[in-house]
Design an enzyme around this catalytic site. Structure first.
Site, PDB file in Angstrom:
ATOM      1  N   ARG A  35     -23.534   4.955   4.940  1.00 41.74           N
ATOM      2  CA  ARG A  35     -23.359   5.433   3.554  1.00 41.74           C
ATOM      3  C   ARG A  35     -24.189   6.687   3.280  1.00 41.74           C
ATOM      4  O   ARG A  35     -23.744   7.579   2.557  1.00 41.74           O
ATOM      5  CB  ARG A  35     -23.727   4.346   2.558  1.00 41.74           C
ATOM      6  CG  ARG A  35     -22.700   3.240   2.533  1.00 41.74           C
ATOM      7  CD  ARG A  35     -23.084   2.183   1.538  1.00 41.74           C
ATOM      8  NE  ARG A  35     -22.121   1.105   1.564  1.00 41.74           N
ATOM      9  CZ  ARG A  35     -22.414  -0.170   1.296  1.00 41.74           C
ATOM     10  NH1 ARG A  35     -23.644  -0.509   0.965  1.00 41.74           N
ATOM     11  NH2 ARG A  35     -21.487  -1.081   1.339  1.00 41.74           N
ATOM     12  N   LYS A 198      -8.224 -15.619   2.381  1.00 36.23           N
ATOM     13  CA  LYS A 198      -7.521 -16.309   1.289  1.00 36.23           C
ATOM     14  C   LYS A 198      -6.449 -15.490   0.590  1.00 36.23           C
ATOM     15  O   LYS A 198      -6.625 -14.297   0.340  1.00 36.23           O
ATOM     16  CB  LYS A 198      -8.544 -16.741   0.241  1.00 36.23           C
ATOM     17  CG  LYS A 198      -9.457 -17.817   0.756  1.00 36.23           C
ATOM     18  CD  LYS A 198     -10.391 -18.271  -0.316  1.00 36.23           C
ATOM     19  CE  LYS A 198     -11.143 -19.515   0.137  1.00 36.23           C
ATOM     20  NZ  LYS A 198     -12.223 -19.842  -0.782  1.00 36.23           N
ATOM     21  N   GLY A 354     -13.271  -4.029   3.328  1.00 35.87           N
ATOM     22  CA  GLY A 354     -14.086  -5.100   3.871  1.00 35.87           C
ATOM     23  C   GLY A 354     -14.007  -5.318   5.363  1.00 35.87           C
ATOM     24  O   GLY A 354     -14.302  -4.413   6.148  1.00 35.87           O
ATOM     25  N   GLY A 377     -15.015  -3.643  -2.242  1.00 33.92           N
ATOM     26  CA  GLY A 377     -14.445  -4.150  -3.500  1.00 33.92           C
ATOM     27  C   GLY A 377     -13.676  -3.081  -4.249  1.00 33.92           C
ATOM     28  O   GLY A 377     -12.622  -3.348  -4.835  1.00 33.92           O
TER      29      GLY A 377
HETATM   30  P1  AMP Z   1     -11.539 -11.505   3.563  1.00 33.97           P
HETATM   31  O1  AMP Z   1     -12.982 -11.323   3.156  1.00 33.97           O
HETATM   32  O2  AMP Z   1     -10.716 -12.269   2.577  1.00 33.97           O
HETATM   33  O3  AMP Z   1     -10.889 -10.231   4.031  1.00 33.97           O
HETATM   34  O4  AMP Z   1     -11.585 -12.482   4.819  1.00 33.97           O
HETATM   35  C1  AMP Z   1     -12.253 -12.170   5.990  1.00 33.97           C
HETATM   36  C2  AMP Z   1     -12.572 -13.456   6.684  1.00 33.97           C
HETATM   37  O5  AMP Z   1     -11.380 -14.155   6.952  1.00 33.97           O
HETATM   38  C3  AMP Z   1     -13.249 -13.261   8.021  1.00 33.97           C
HETATM   39  O6  AMP Z   1     -14.566 -13.727   7.923  1.00 33.97           O
HETATM   40  C4  AMP Z   1     -12.431 -14.128   8.970  1.00 33.97           C
HETATM   41  O7  AMP Z   1     -13.224 -14.925   9.828  1.00 33.97           O
HETATM   42  C5  AMP Z   1     -11.638 -15.019   8.034  1.00 33.97           C
HETATM   43  N1  AMP Z   1     -10.391 -15.497   8.641  1.00 33.97           N
HETATM   44  C6  AMP Z   1      -9.446 -14.761   9.244  1.00 33.97           C
HETATM   45  N2  AMP Z   1      -8.489 -15.559   9.748  1.00 33.97           N
HETATM   46  C7  AMP Z   1      -8.828 -16.821   9.446  1.00 33.97           C
HETATM   47  C8  AMP Z   1      -8.230 -18.087   9.704  1.00 33.97           C
HETATM   48  N3  AMP Z   1      -7.075 -18.185  10.382  1.00 33.97           N
HETATM   49  N4  AMP Z   1      -8.847 -19.189   9.247  1.00 33.97           N
HETATM   50  C9  AMP Z   1     -10.013 -19.079   8.570  1.00 33.97           C
HETATM   51  N5  AMP Z   1     -10.630 -17.911   8.291  1.00 33.97           N
HETATM   52  C10 AMP Z   1     -10.053 -16.793   8.737  1.00 33.97           C
END
Ligand code: AMP
Length: 396
Positions: A35, A198, A354, A377
């Site tokens: 950064r 999610k 992210g 974010g």
């Molecule tokens: P996000 O912050 O929503 O972009 O999610 C990122 C996180 O999703 C990472 O830490 C990954 O380990 C997790 N992730 C990716 N694929 C899966 C999966 N199939 N089951 C559980 N967690 C996951």
């Protein structure tokens, strides 16, 4: 609208909102200066023109109280080594010391104000506090994309005190231009790849992207909710039961808009959420009871890769699997490589929001992507189609 290149900072004191919220070790030493490096072009342009730069930033979460452990002093010292010249620091961001040091600043000099969030007024977007900040400079530059989604004093409110003299720094402008290339009038076909844990955190992103992309690839943990919504067996995979209806409506929306939707056909499955678990592969809609899908499988990689390679514009947000664990990183690596390959064939690629940024850095592919965003974010909200307050304030 003035721009960095069209504006001369000669003889001006530029009040610049930057993002110096860098990670540090227990002794305050900067452990990742990405950064800090990202703001150098803006600072160099200001001082190169014969202006001076007054930099303001937050660091950590001091919650409105002075906390010496979150002082910007060590970051100012680091910035000094990056710039190859002394960098002054004020003991506060407003008040007598900040005023005196700003007033005494000579052309070519750089001053860092102390942590903005030592004052609760910063996050509250307080008007009087914003005015005090504004009095330190002649022109306002916002180069902090990472906080552009927050209507804080230094990111948004302060801009109103510079009705004729406010502009985006180079970093901020690059982020805006990159999103414009993807969501504005993209070269087609345009493919969006969305992964991560999610659906709940990405619903608005998915809905917004359906309005602009030709193909939409869904991977990561969130894909399980789609698989289950379409009648598949997902075993012990991460599924958001309350979002099955939402997933179905997203599938319908994509159909209605003629967007080609790709859900993983197969998965790498494990009998525990651990790198040491027993591991197997199966169709993503036939995950055995007690097993969980933790990465996309080879058939999905092949389909996703083909889609990526026929695209002229690519947007990637979120990993395809639990890439932090070695056995489940093949899907994310393969997608990162496909995005890099498409880029080398002339596609424009934006990776933002992210963990996919962490992934391209980890796999050493960042310099083969057209643009890697600096704002997690903020990028996510931008991709949701929201007008970010920090951007609106400079344009308004
Ligand atoms: P996000 O912050 O929503 O972009 O999610 C990122 C996180 O999703 C990472 O830490 C990954 O380990 C997790 N992730 C990716 N694929 C899966 C999966 N199939 N089951 C559980 N967690 C996951």
């Amino acid at each position: 609208m003035i721009t960095m290149d069209s504006f001369s900072f000669s003889g001006k004191k530029a009040l610049v909102r930057v993002d110096l919220n860098v990670p540090q070790d227990a002794n305050g030493k900067v452990t990742d200066d990405t950064r800090a490096r990202a703001i150098i072009p803006t600072v160099k342009k200001i001082i190169g023109d014969g202006g001076s730069a007054i930099l303001m930033s937050h660091l950590g979460r001091p919650k409105g109280k002075v906390n010496p452990a979150m002082s910007l002093k060590p970051i100012a010292d680091h910035l000094s080594s990056l710039l190859g010249q002394p960098v002054l620091i004020a003991t506060d961001c407003v008040g007598p010391d900040a005023r005196a040091k700003s007033a005494a600043l000579k052309p070519g000099e750089v001053l860092v104000l102390e942590n903005l969030r030592f004052h609760p007024e910063e996050e509250a977007g307080d008007e009087a506090f914003s005015k005090s900040l504004s009095e330190l400079g002649d022109v306002y530059v916002n180069d902090a994309f990472g906080t552009a989604h927050r209507a804080h004093a230094s990111t948004t409110i302060v801009a109103k005190f510079f009705p004729q003299a406010k502009l985006f720094g180079y970093l901020m402008q690059a982020e805006i231009d990159s999103v414009g290339k993807v969501l504005g009038s993209p070269q087609r076909p345009m493919t969006a790849i969305v992964g991560g844990s999610k659906v709940s955190s990405k619903i608005d992103v998915l809905r917004n992207l359906i309005g602009s992309c030709d193909e939409l690839i869904i991977g990561g943990g969130m894909a399980n909710t789609f698989v289950k919504a379409m009648g598949g067996s997902t075993g012990a995979s991460l599924v958001e039961e309350d979002l099955l209806g939402t997933a179905r409506s997203i599938v319908k929306e994509a159909e209605a808009k003629g967007v080609k939707l790709h859900i993983p056909a197969d998965a790498v499955v494990a009998d525990a959420f651990a790198a040491t678990a027993n591991i197997d592969q199966c169709d993503s809609d036939a995950v055995p009871v007690g097993w969980m899908a933790l990465d996309i499988g080879p058939k999905s990689i092949e389909t996703f890769r083909a889609s990526i390679l026929r695209s002229k514009t690519l947007l990637w947000n979120g990993p395809m699997g639990v890439f932090e664990m070695e056995p489940f990183q093949q899907g994310t690596i393969a997608i990162a490589q496909a995005v890099a390959e498409a880029t080398s064939h002339g596609a424009f690629s934006l990776v933002g929001g992210g963990d996919s940024v962490a992934a391209v850095n980890q796999f050493g592919l960042a310099d083969r992507i057209s643009y890697v965003s600096t704002g997690g974010g903020a990028m996510l909200e931008y991709l949701e189609g929201k007008a970010l307050p920090g951007i609106k304030a400079v344009l308004g």
